[in-house]
Design a protein around this motif. Structure first.
Motif, PDB file in Angstrom:
ATOM      1  N   HIS A 409       0.841  -1.194   0.000  1.00  0.00           N
ATOM      2  CA  HIS A 409       0.000   0.000   0.000  1.00  0.00           C
ATOM      3  C   HIS A 409       0.877   1.244   0.000  1.00  0.00           C
ATOM      4  CE1 HIS A 409      -3.884  -1.990   1.772  1.00  0.00           C
ATOM      5  NE2 HIS A 409      -3.460  -2.543   0.645  1.00  0.00           N
ATOM      6  N   ARG A 410       0.528   2.190  -0.879  1.00  0.00           N
ATOM      7  CA  ARG A 410       1.259   3.449  -0.922  1.00  0.00           C
ATOM      8  C   ARG A 410       0.647   4.484   0.020  1.00  0.00           C
ATOM      9  NH1 ARG A 410       3.965   0.095  -2.823  1.00  0.00           N
ATOM     10  NH2 ARG A 410       5.024   0.145  -4.837  1.00  0.00           N
ATOM     11  N   PHE A 411      -0.606   4.303   0.361  1.00  0.00           N
ATOM     12  CA  PHE A 411      -1.304   5.190   1.307  1.00  0.00           C
ATOM     13  C   PHE A 411      -2.581   4.471   1.720  1.00  0.00           C
ATOM     14  CE2 PHE A 411      -3.205   6.004  -2.768  1.00  0.00           C
ATOM     15  CZ  PHE A 411      -4.553   6.143  -2.488  1.00  0.00           C
ATOM     16  N   GLU A 412      -3.239   4.985   2.744  1.00  0.00           N
ATOM     17  CA  GLU A 412      -4.584   4.560   3.106  1.00  0.00           C
ATOM     18  C   GLU A 412      -5.331   5.793   3.590  1.00  0.00           C
ATOM     19  OE1 GLU A 412      -4.193   1.354   5.908  1.00  0.00           O
ATOM     20  OE2 GLU A 412      -3.289   0.011   4.419  1.00  0.00           O
ATOM     21  N   TRP A 413      -6.617   5.885   3.248  1.00  0.00           N
ATOM     22  CA  TRP A 413      -7.399   7.076   3.536  1.00  0.00           C
ATOM     23  C   TRP A 413      -8.257   6.914   4.785  1.00  0.00           C
ATOM     24  CZ3 TRP A 413      -8.944   7.587  -2.230  1.00  0.00           C
ATOM     25  CH2 TRP A 413      -8.165   8.584  -2.844  1.00  0.00           C
ATOM     26  N   THR A 414      -8.442   8.008   5.501  1.00  0.00           N
ATOM     27  CA  THR A 414      -9.494   8.074   6.512  1.00  0.00           C
ATOM     28  C   THR A 414     -10.827   8.205   5.784  1.00  0.00           C
ATOM     29  OG1 THR A 414      -9.425  10.485   6.638  1.00  0.00           O
ATOM     30  CG2 THR A 414      -7.909   9.264   8.092  1.00  0.00           C
ATOM     31  N   ARG A 415     -11.907   8.133   6.545  1.00  0.00           N
ATOM     32  CA  ARG A 415     -13.219   8.289   5.915  1.00  0.00           C
ATOM     33  C   ARG A 415     -13.362   9.680   5.289  1.00  0.00           C
ATOM     34  NH1 ARG A 415     -16.535   6.650  11.114  1.00  0.00           N
ATOM     35  NH2 ARG A 415     -14.564   7.377  12.007  1.00  0.00           N
ATOM     36  N   ALA A 416     -12.897  10.687   6.012  1.00  0.00           N
ATOM     37  CA  ALA A 416     -13.030  12.053   5.491  1.00  0.00           C
ATOM     38  C   ALA A 416     -12.206  12.239   4.217  1.00  0.00           C
ATOM     39  CB  ALA A 416     -12.596  13.056   6.558  1.00  0.00           C
ATOM     40  N   GLU A 417     -11.002  11.664   4.180  1.00  0.00           N
ATOM     41  CA  GLU A 417     -10.140  11.803   3.000  1.00  0.00           C
ATOM     42  C   GLU A 417     -10.744  11.088   1.796  1.00  0.00           C
ATOM     43  OE1 GLU A 417      -5.789  12.159   5.217  1.00  0.00           O
ATOM     44  OE2 GLU A 417      -6.651  10.182   4.803  1.00  0.00           O
ATOM     45  N   PHE A 418     -11.268   9.883   2.021  1.00  0.00           N
ATOM     46  CA  PHE A 418     -11.876   9.120   0.921  1.00  0.00           C
ATOM     47  C   PHE A 418     -13.097   9.855   0.379  1.00  0.00           C
ATOM     48  CE2 PHE A 418     -14.729   5.405  -0.286  1.00  0.00           C
ATOM     49  CZ  PHE A 418     -14.126   5.199  -1.513  1.00  0.00           C
ATOM     50  N   GLN A 419     -13.924  10.360   1.276  1.00  0.00           N
ATOM     51  CA  GLN A 419     -15.131  11.047   0.832  1.00  0.00           C
ATOM     52  C   GLN A 419     -14.801  12.349   0.118  1.00  0.00           C
ATOM     53  OE1 GLN A 419     -17.898  11.330   4.125  1.00  0.00           O
ATOM     54  NE2 GLN A 419     -17.725   9.132   4.559  1.00  0.00           N
ATOM     55  N   ALA A 420     -13.752  13.040   0.564  1.00  0.00           N
ATOM     56  CA  ALA A 420     -13.355  14.280  -0.119  1.00  0.00           C
ATOM     57  C   ALA A 420     -12.893  13.987  -1.542  1.00  0.00           C
ATOM     58  CB  ALA A 420     -12.253  14.971   0.674  1.00  0.00           C
ATOM     59  N   TRP A 421     -12.082  12.913  -1.706  1.00  0.00           N
ATOM     60  CA  TRP A 421     -11.637  12.545  -3.055  1.00  0.00           C
ATOM     61  C   TRP A 421     -12.821  12.160  -3.925  1.00  0.00           C
ATOM     62  CZ3 TRP A 421     -12.494   7.646  -5.136  1.00  0.00           C
ATOM     63  CH2 TRP A 421     -11.987   7.462  -6.438  1.00  0.00           C
ATOM     64  N   ALA A 422     -13.715  11.325  -3.407  1.00  0.00           N
ATOM     65  CA  ALA A 422     -14.829  10.821  -4.199  1.00  0.00           C
ATOM     66  C   ALA A 422     -15.792  11.934  -4.585  1.00  0.00           C
ATOM     67  CB  ALA A 422     -15.558   9.726  -3.421  1.00  0.00           C
ATOM     68  N   GLN A 423     -16.079  12.826  -3.659  1.00  0.00           N
ATOM     69  CA  GLN A 423     -17.008  13.913  -3.967  1.00  0.00           C
ATOM     70  C   GLN A 423     -16.419  14.865  -5.005  1.00  0.00           C
ATOM     71  OE1 GLN A 423     -17.621  15.261   0.032  1.00  0.00           O
ATOM     72  NE2 GLN A 423     -19.344  13.870   0.397  1.00  0.00           N
ATOM     73  N   ALA A 424     -15.113  15.150  -4.902  1.00  0.00           N
ATOM     74  CA  ALA A 424     -14.473  16.012  -5.894  1.00  0.00           C
ATOM     75  C   ALA A 424     -14.467  15.348  -7.274  1.00  0.00           C
ATOM     76  CB  ALA A 424     -13.054  16.344  -5.451  1.00  0.00           C
ATOM     77  N   ALA A 425     -14.196  14.048  -7.305  1.00  0.00           N
ATOM     78  CA  ALA A 425     -14.188  13.324  -8.577  1.00  0.00           C
ATOM     79  C   ALA A 425     -15.580  13.282  -9.191  1.00  0.00           C
ATOM     80  CB  ALA A 425     -13.649  11.913  -8.361  1.00  0.00           C
ATOM     81  N   ALA A 426     -16.584  13.034  -8.370  1.00  0.00           N
ATOM     82  CA  ALA A 426     -17.955  12.981  -8.868  1.00  0.00           C
ATOM     83  C   ALA A 426     -18.375  14.328  -9.455  1.00  0.00           C
ATOM     84  CB  ALA A 426     -18.895  12.568  -7.738  1.00  0.00           C
ATOM     85  N   GLU A 427     -18.056  15.394  -8.758  1.00  0.00           N
ATOM     86  CA  GLU A 427     -18.429  16.725  -9.240  1.00  0.00           C
ATOM     87  C   GLU A 427     -17.701  17.067 -10.535  1.00  0.00           C
ATOM     88  OE1 GLU A 427     -18.339  21.392  -7.702  1.00  0.00           O
ATOM     89  OE2 GLU A 427     -17.843  19.747  -6.332  1.00  0.00           O
ATOM     90  N   ALA A 428     -16.419  16.670 -10.623  1.00  0.00           N
ATOM     91  CA  ALA A 428     -15.632  17.011 -11.808  1.00  0.00           C
ATOM     92  C   ALA A 428     -16.130  16.310 -13.062  1.00  0.00           C
ATOM     93  CB  ALA A 428     -14.161  16.675 -11.557  1.00  0.00           C
ATOM     94  N   TYR A 429     -16.665  15.089 -12.920  1.00  0.00           N
ATOM     95  CA  TYR A 429     -16.994  14.289 -14.104  1.00  0.00           C
ATOM     96  C   TYR A 429     -18.476  13.959 -14.232  1.00  0.00           C
ATOM     97  CZ  TYR A 429     -11.971  13.905 -14.386  1.00  0.00           C
ATOM     98  OH  TYR A 429     -10.633  14.209 -14.490  1.00  0.00           O
TER      99      TYR A 429
END
Length: 463
Positions: A409-429
């Motif tokens: 594993h190169r990293f692991e996300w907290t819940r807040a980090e995962f949700q921030a990435w997913a929400q930004a990706a969803a909004e972008a695309y």
């Protein structure tokens, strides 16, 4: 020393774009032990060959500090200028370093595709038995032709004949083929011309990523590449055996209730249920590994087309075997396995109803996440995407808390980090995203695994 790389991919002259070397020019590069030349003996749309010629300066070699023991002829009379090994590997990295990373400025989509290749080396040092070349290159999908090169049959006292003319034929990404050669040429030789230090572990892990961990001769390759026990032990600590450790450290902590399935099985079962509930008929498994998710989806008649994609050719071979594709020709129209990388847009992945990224993100370097997100959500654009990844917060509940669940594993996300990435990706695309827990849920630290479910946002109704 000579290496030729030939392709019949159409147009074959695209090889110049992949190698970042123009077919009409000769490139000369100085090396600490001599020089290298890159040129094209043949460059036509039907067939193109690139050659790497390495000339070793024997005088400079004899003056090197590690040239040999004083009072012997070994520094002056040896096979180093002629037999391919670590010298050629170093020259390969020097001449084709950009190509080894899988990048191409002018043909980025081709850099991520497997193309027909023939790799020829007229003289390779292969110390370790006549079957060693096949044992090393065969599991990577190559057809291996190793012809022994005798010294002089009239003088058997000259010892073994560890030289072969080596030809490898197969379909592979050029970057993968170059990395295979870079690692395995010194392994074939069994020695290196330079000092072996801790940085060699990083080289092995970096260039072996995606294929070495599942290679049947992994331990032999590691031992011959690194030589020293401490370095070998250090490298082996980074390997994860898929069948035994696919769920990582977390699986050691999920057995409190014996009837409950392993975390990895529970995760795959949950993803399969979500895909079925989505109504998808055509499904992509991105990073399919040995096909465990595909095997769960195959019995469900709803799924008319199942496609697995993975960077590891060896994993795809295992997946094909476990899916019994060779024994069941009726599956050929329904199940496909593709060798590919999510680091590049791939038109083969467009138009699917659903896709899954099961425990893939955390194996990537963080700086590659934007590229993966763009290629999956922005280019391939499945109507539904299921993503799972470990929840780092849950690691605090383990008997022996660890920052990461296993070394790959190169990293692991907290819940807040995962949700921030997913929400930004969803909004972008143009997607909507929802989150679900997977597996055991701790009242403070949350689920052991977190899931994001992306669905294409409905187009706005006309006003």
């Amino acid at each position: 020393m000579l290496l030729t790389i030939t392709t019949t991919h159409q147009p074959a002259t695209d090889l110049g774009f992949l190698l970042m070397k123009h077919p009409e020019r000769i490139l000369e590069r100085p090396l600490p032990f001599g020089r290298s030349l890159v040129f094209y003996p043949e460059a036509t749309p039907e067939c193109t060959t690139a050659a790497l010629l390495v000339e070793v300066d024997p005088v400079a070699l004899s003056r090197a500090p590690a040239g040999g023991e004083a009072g012997t002829l070994e520094p002056y009379v040896n096979d180093r200028p002629y037999a391919s090994g670590s010298f050629l590997a170093v020259a390969l990295r020097d001449a084709f370093g950009t190509a080894m990373t899988g990048q191409s400025r002018d043909r980025p989509e081709l850099a991520g595709q497997a193309i027909p290749l023939t790799l020829s080396l007229p003289c390779v040092a292969a110390r370790g038995g006549p079957d060693l070349p096949a044992r090393l290159f065969g599991p990577l999908g190559y057809e291996v032709e190793a012809t022994p090169l005798p010294l002089d049959p009239d003088f058997p006292e000259w010892g073994e004949r560890p030289y072969v003319a080596l030809t490898l034929r197969g379909t592979a990404r050029l970057s993968d083929a170059l990395r295979h050669l870079y690692v395995l040429l010194p392994v074939l030789d069994g020695k290196k011309h330079y000092y072996i230090g801790a940085e060699e572990v990083d080289k092995l892990l970096r260039h072996g990523q995606g294929w070495l961990e599942v290679h049947p001769e992994r331990d032999l390759i590691t031992a011959r590449y690194l030589r020293f026990r401490g370095l070998v032990t250090q490298a082996r600590a980074h390997f994860v055996i898929p069948d035994e450790a696919e769920g990582g450290v977390a699986e050691q902590h999920e057995m409190a209730a014996p009837p409950r399935p392993r975390l990895h099985d529970e995760r795959l079962d949950a993803v399969a249920e979500v895909l079925q509930a989505s109504g998808a008929a055509r499904v992509l498994d991105l990073g399919c590994g040995e096909g465990k998710l595909l095997r769960r989806l195959l019995p469900v008649g709803q799924f008319r087309e199942l496609v697995g994609v993975d960077l590891s050719a060896r994993s795809l071979e295992i997946a094909a075997d476990k899916l019994k594709l060779a024994e069941r020709p009726e599956l050929r129209e329904r199940v496909r396995l593709l060798h590919g990388s999510l680091a590049y847009p791939d038109s083969r992945l467009k138009g699917f109803d659903a896709a899954a990224l099961v425990e893939v993100l955390e194996h990537l370097e963080p700086h590659r996440l934007d590229t993966l997100t763009r290629n999956v959500l922005g280019f391939a654009r499945p109507r539904t995407l299921v993503v799972t990844t470990p929840n780092r917060e849950y690691n605090a509940t383990f008997e022996t808390p660890q920052a990461l669940r296993h070394p790959d594993h190169r990293f692991e996300w907290t819940r807040a980090e995962f949700q921030a990435w997913a929400q930004a990706a969803a909004e972008a695309y143009g997607y909507a995203v929802a989150f679900r827990p997977l597996g055991d849920v701790h009242p403070e630290h949350g689920p052991i695994t977190q899931m994001a479910l992306f669905t294409q946002a409905a187009p706005a109704s006309p006003s």
